[in-house]
Write a protein that holds these residues in place. Sequence first.
Motif, mmCIF file in Angstrom:
data_model
loop_
_atom_site.group_PDB
_atom_site.id
_atom_site.type_symbol
_atom_site.label_atom_id
_atom_site.label_comp_id
_atom_site.label_asym_id
_atom_site.label_seq_id
_atom_site.Cartn_x
_atom_site.Cartn_y
_atom_site.Cartn_z
ATOM 1 N N UNK A 1 0.810 -1.285 -0.065
ATOM 2 C CA UNK A 1 0.203 -0.040 0.032
ATOM 3 C C UNK A 1 0.714 1.213 0.097
ATOM 4 N N UNK A 2 0.531 2.160 -0.958
ATOM 5 C CA UNK A 2 1.222 3.349 -0.926
ATOM 6 C C UNK A 2 2.404 3.155 -2.284
ATOM 7 N N UNK A 3 2.616 2.040 -2.683
ATOM 8 C CA UNK A 3 3.423 2.062 -3.853
ATOM 9 C C UNK A 3 2.613 1.546 -5.121
ATOM 10 N N UNK A 4 2.597 2.381 -6.344
ATOM 11 C CA UNK A 4 1.968 2.116 -7.503
ATOM 12 C C UNK A 4 2.775 1.833 -8.441
ATOM 13 N N UNK A 5 3.096 0.587 -9.185
ATOM 14 C CA UNK A 5 4.013 0.220 -9.991
ATOM 15 C C UNK A 5 3.596 0.935 -11.283
ATOM 16 N N UNK A 6 2.415 1.266 -11.477
ATOM 17 C CA UNK A 6 2.156 1.812 -12.971
ATOM 18 C C UNK A 6 2.111 3.460 -12.973
ATOM 19 N N UNK A 7 2.607 4.011 -11.774
ATOM 20 C CA UNK A 7 2.584 5.520 -12.231
ATOM 21 C C UNK A 7 3.763 5.915 -12.758
ATOM 22 N N UNK A 8 3.649 6.747 -13.732
ATOM 23 C CA UNK A 8 4.524 7.479 -14.482
ATOM 24 C C UNK A 8 5.305 8.282 -14.031
ATOM 25 N N UNK A 9 6.615 8.600 -13.997
ATOM 26 C CA UNK A 9 7.345 9.724 -13.526
ATOM 27 C C UNK A 9 7.041 10.985 -14.008
ATOM 28 N N UNK A 10 6.879 12.202 -13.275
ATOM 29 C CA UNK A 10 6.290 13.467 -13.737
ATOM 30 C C UNK A 10 7.200 14.129 -14.620
ATOM 31 N N UNK B 1 3.395 7.826 1.593
ATOM 32 C CA UNK B 1 4.534 7.478 2.345
ATOM 33 C C UNK B 1 5.722 7.022 1.595
ATOM 34 N N UNK B 2 5.773 6.615 0.444
ATOM 35 C CA UNK B 2 7.197 5.793 -0.190
ATOM 36 C C UNK B 2 7.568 6.932 -1.168
ATOM 37 N N UNK B 3 9.012 7.147 -1.166
ATOM 38 C CA UNK B 3 9.895 7.677 -1.950
ATOM 39 C C UNK B 3 10.934 6.567 -2.443
ATOM 40 N N UNK B 4 11.535 6.856 -3.505
ATOM 41 C CA UNK B 4 12.463 5.868 -4.223
ATOM 42 C C UNK B 4 13.497 6.768 -4.943
ATOM 43 N N UNK B 5 14.579 6.276 -5.100
ATOM 44 C CA UNK B 5 15.552 7.130 -5.783
ATOM 45 C C UNK B 5 15.326 7.364 -7.205
ATOM 46 N N UNK C 1 9.547 2.615 -16.380
ATOM 47 C CA UNK C 1 10.581 3.420 -16.585
ATOM 48 C C UNK C 1 10.104 4.920 -17.140
ATOM 49 N N UNK C 2 10.914 5.800 -16.924
ATOM 50 C CA UNK C 2 12.289 5.661 -16.736
ATOM 51 C C UNK C 2 12.589 5.488 -15.095
ATOM 52 N N UNK C 3 13.522 5.091 -14.820
ATOM 53 C CA UNK C 3 14.016 4.471 -13.217
ATOM 54 C C UNK C 3 14.808 5.433 -12.600
ATOM 55 N N UNK D 1 6.589 6.761 -5.065
ATOM 56 C CA UNK D 1 6.241 5.686 -5.546
ATOM 57 C C UNK D 1 4.902 5.387 -5.458
ATOM 58 N N UNK D 2 3.925 6.584 -5.068
ATOM 59 C CA UNK D 2 2.511 6.196 -5.315
ATOM 60 C C UNK D 2 1.939 7.034 -6.683
ATOM 61 N N UNK D 3 2.533 8.263 -6.986
ATOM 62 C CA UNK D 3 2.023 8.810 -8.301
ATOM 63 C C UNK D 3 3.001 9.209 -9.031
ATOM 64 N N UNK D 4 4.221 9.305 -8.838
ATOM 65 C CA UNK D 4 5.284 9.387 -9.776
ATOM 66 C C UNK D 4 6.101 10.807 -9.846
ATOM 67 N N UNK D 5 5.536 11.736 -8.870
ATOM 68 C CA UNK D 5 5.907 12.952 -8.730
ATOM 69 C C UNK D 5 7.436 12.826 -8.640
ATOM 70 N N UNK D 6 8.306 13.844 -9.290
ATOM 71 C CA UNK D 6 9.921 13.822 -8.958
ATOM 72 C C UNK D 6 10.030 15.148 -8.400
ATOM 73 N N UNK D 7 10.663 14.819 -7.153
ATOM 74 C CA UNK D 7 11.142 16.066 -6.295
ATOM 75 C C UNK D 7 12.467 16.048 -6.035
ATOM 76 N N UNK D 8 13.035 16.870 -5.395
ATOM 77 C CA UNK D 8 14.495 16.975 -4.960
ATOM 78 C C UNK D 8 14.614 16.173 -3.533
ATOM 79 N N UNK D 9 15.915 15.706 -3.046
ATOM 80 C CA UNK D 9 16.139 15.161 -1.951
ATOM 81 C C UNK D 9 16.125 15.934 -0.742
ATOM 82 N N UNK D 10 16.222 15.318 0.418
ATOM 83 C CA UNK D 10 16.078 16.172 1.489
ATOM 84 C C UNK D 10 17.615 16.714 1.998
ATOM 85 N N UNK D 11 18.940 16.471 0.881
ATOM 86 C CA UNK D 11 20.006 17.337 1.174
ATOM 87 C C UNK D 11 20.005 18.372 0.287
ATOM 88 N N UNK D 12 19.000 18.655 -0.553
ATOM 89 C CA UNK D 12 18.810 19.705 -1.497
ATOM 90 C C UNK D 12 18.264 20.889 -0.750
#
Length: 119
Positions: A7-16, A65-69, A93-95, A39-50
């Motif tokens: 729950x919270x990970x949608x493998x079909x979400x396309x990167x924004x 709740x889930x982010x991925x690199x 993809x893209x990964x 990992x739920x909607x594909x939104x691309x954002x900057x990391x916490x070090x940014x």
Amino acid sequence: MAREQISGIDPTAVPSGDGCVECLAGQGPGWWFHLRRCAECGHIGCCDSSPSQHGTKHAREAGHPFLTSFEPGESWFWNIETEEYYDGPELLPPQAHPASQPTPGPRGKVPEGWERDLR
């Protein structure tokens, strides 16, 4: 063996897109250190070090709740609520951002002395 649905990970979400949505829209300083993918909607954002930390801000505000690199060669999931790493399904993809895009990025927007702005 197929991995169970999380729950919270949608493998079909396309990167924004190829970069942080908010940084590219002019919110904050406009550059990032590394990129994160919701990992739920594909939104691309900057990391916490940014400087702007848009990835985690999106996840918290959206309740996702889930982010991925979104960096080449990285394949992990991070749960912002439990602060734990997870194994998860392969996402569409893209990964990662294009290899031609520098880190930090985007090209032409990273200030001199950017290292002092990392969190």
